[in-house]
Design a protein around this motif. Structure first.
Motif, short mmCIF file in Angstrom:
data_model
loop_
_atom_site.label_atom_id
_atom_site.label_comp_id
_atom_site.label_asym_id
_atom_site.label_seq_id
_atom_site.Cartn_x
_atom_site.Cartn_y
_atom_site.Cartn_z
N LYS A 24 0.84 -1.20 0.00
CA LYS A 24 0.00 0.00 0.00
C LYS A 24 0.88 1.26 0.00
O LYS A 24 0.59 2.22 -0.71
N ASP A 28 1.02 3.97 -2.94
CA ASP A 28 0.76 5.38 -2.64
C ASP A 28 1.86 6.28 -3.16
O ASP A 28 1.61 7.27 -3.87
N ILE A 108 -0.82 12.79 -0.01
CA ILE A 108 -0.37 11.40 -0.14
C ILE A 108 1.15 11.33 -0.07
O ILE A 108 1.72 10.48 0.64
N SER A 114 -3.69 8.15 1.80
CA SER A 114 -3.42 7.03 0.90
C SER A 114 -4.26 7.23 -0.36
O SER A 114 -5.18 8.05 -0.38
N LEU A 115 -3.93 6.50 -1.42
CA LEU A 115 -4.76 6.56 -2.62
C LEU A 115 -6.16 6.04 -2.32
O LEU A 115 -7.16 6.62 -2.74
N GLY A 142 -8.24 8.20 2.54
CA GLY A 142 -7.93 7.97 1.14
C GLY A 142 -8.46 9.03 0.19
O GLY A 142 -9.41 9.75 0.51
#
Length: 204
Positions: A24, A28, A108, A114-115, A142
Motif C-alpha cells: 500500500k 501510494d 499522499i 493514501s490513494l 484515502g
C-alpha cells in the motif's frame, strides 16, 4: 492541533490493528509521485484559475482526522469566493469533476493520506467512533473509497434533505462506517486496484 499525549493515547488503542501493508505504501508513493509529475501542469493551470476565480491563493486548507485520530491539514482547490463565500461556477465544475481534490496528491506524498481509504472527515466523526468501529482509524484517509464512489454526489443528496445534518449523522455516516469496515476486513492489493479502476470509470 492535538497534543502529543492525545496522539499517543489514540495509538495505544490500536494494538490489534493490522500492520500497514508494504504494498500500500509502495502504491501510494509510486502512483502518487508519478501522477503528481504528470499532472503538475494541470495543477498550476487550475491553481491560477481558482486564484483568479475565488481569490488568491486558490488553495483551501482544513484540518481533518487522519490515521490514529491524528489531525492533519488537507489541501483542495478553493471553490468558494473568499469574500462572498458563495460557490463559484468554476468551483461547481471542479467539485463535479473532483478536480478540486487534485492537491491531495501532496497529502499522499506527505504520508497523511493514501490513494484508497476512508475519505477524511472533520473532527467529531471518525475520531468519535466506539468499539470495533475504531479499527477504521488504523487506516490512512484515502483519495477514494467504495463509500466515496457511492456517495460522490453527497452534497446533492444532503441538499435534498429537510435536515441535512441529521440525515448525514443517522444515514450516510453509519453506512460509510459499514463500507469502510468491510474495506478494512478485506484489505488487499487486488481490492485497491479495483477501487482505483472503478473511480476512474465513474469520473470519465
Amino acid at each position: 492541533m492535538e497534543s502529543p499525549h492525545l496522539s499517543l493515547s489514540l495509538q495505544t488503542n490500536f494494538v490489534e490493528v493490522k500492520k500497514y501493508p508494504w504494498w500500500k505504501a509502495m502504491m501510494d508513493y509510486g502512483i502518487g509521485f508519478l501522477a503528481t509529475v504528470i499532472l503538475l501542469p494541470v495543477f498550476f493551470i487550475l491553481f491560477f484559475i481558482a486564484s483568479f476565480d475565488t481569490g488568491f491563493p486558490g488553495i483551501f486548507q482544513q484540518e481533518r482526522i487522519g490515521r490514529f485520530g491524528k489531525v492533519f491539514v488537507i489541501y483542495k482547490f478553493r471553490t468558494y469566493h473568499s469574500i462572498t463565500h458563495t460557490k463559484s461556477e468554476v468551483g461547481k465544475w471542479m467539485r463535479k469533476t473532483k478536480l478540486d481534490e487534485l492537491p491531495q496528491l501532496f497529502n499522499i506524498l506527505k504520508g497523511d493520506m493514501s490513494l484508497v481509504g476512508p475519505r477524511p472527515d472533520i473532527s467529531g466523526y471518525y475520531d468519535a467512533l466506539k468499539g470495533n468501529d475504531r479499527v477504521i482509524l488504523g487506516l490512512k484517509p484515502g483519495l477514494t473509497s467504495e463509500a466515496g464512489i457511492k456517495y460522490r454526489n453527497e452534497e446533492e443528496i444532503l441538499n435534498q434533505q429537510e435536515n441535512p445534518l441529521q440525515y448525514n449523522d443517522e444515514v450516510l455516516f453509519p453506512e460509510k462506517i459499514k463500507m469502510n469496515l468491510d474495506y478494512y476486513n478485506h484489505l488487499s492489493f487486488k481490492n485497491d486496484l479495483k477501487i482505483l479502476l472503478k473511480t476512474f470509470s465513474v469520473l470519465r
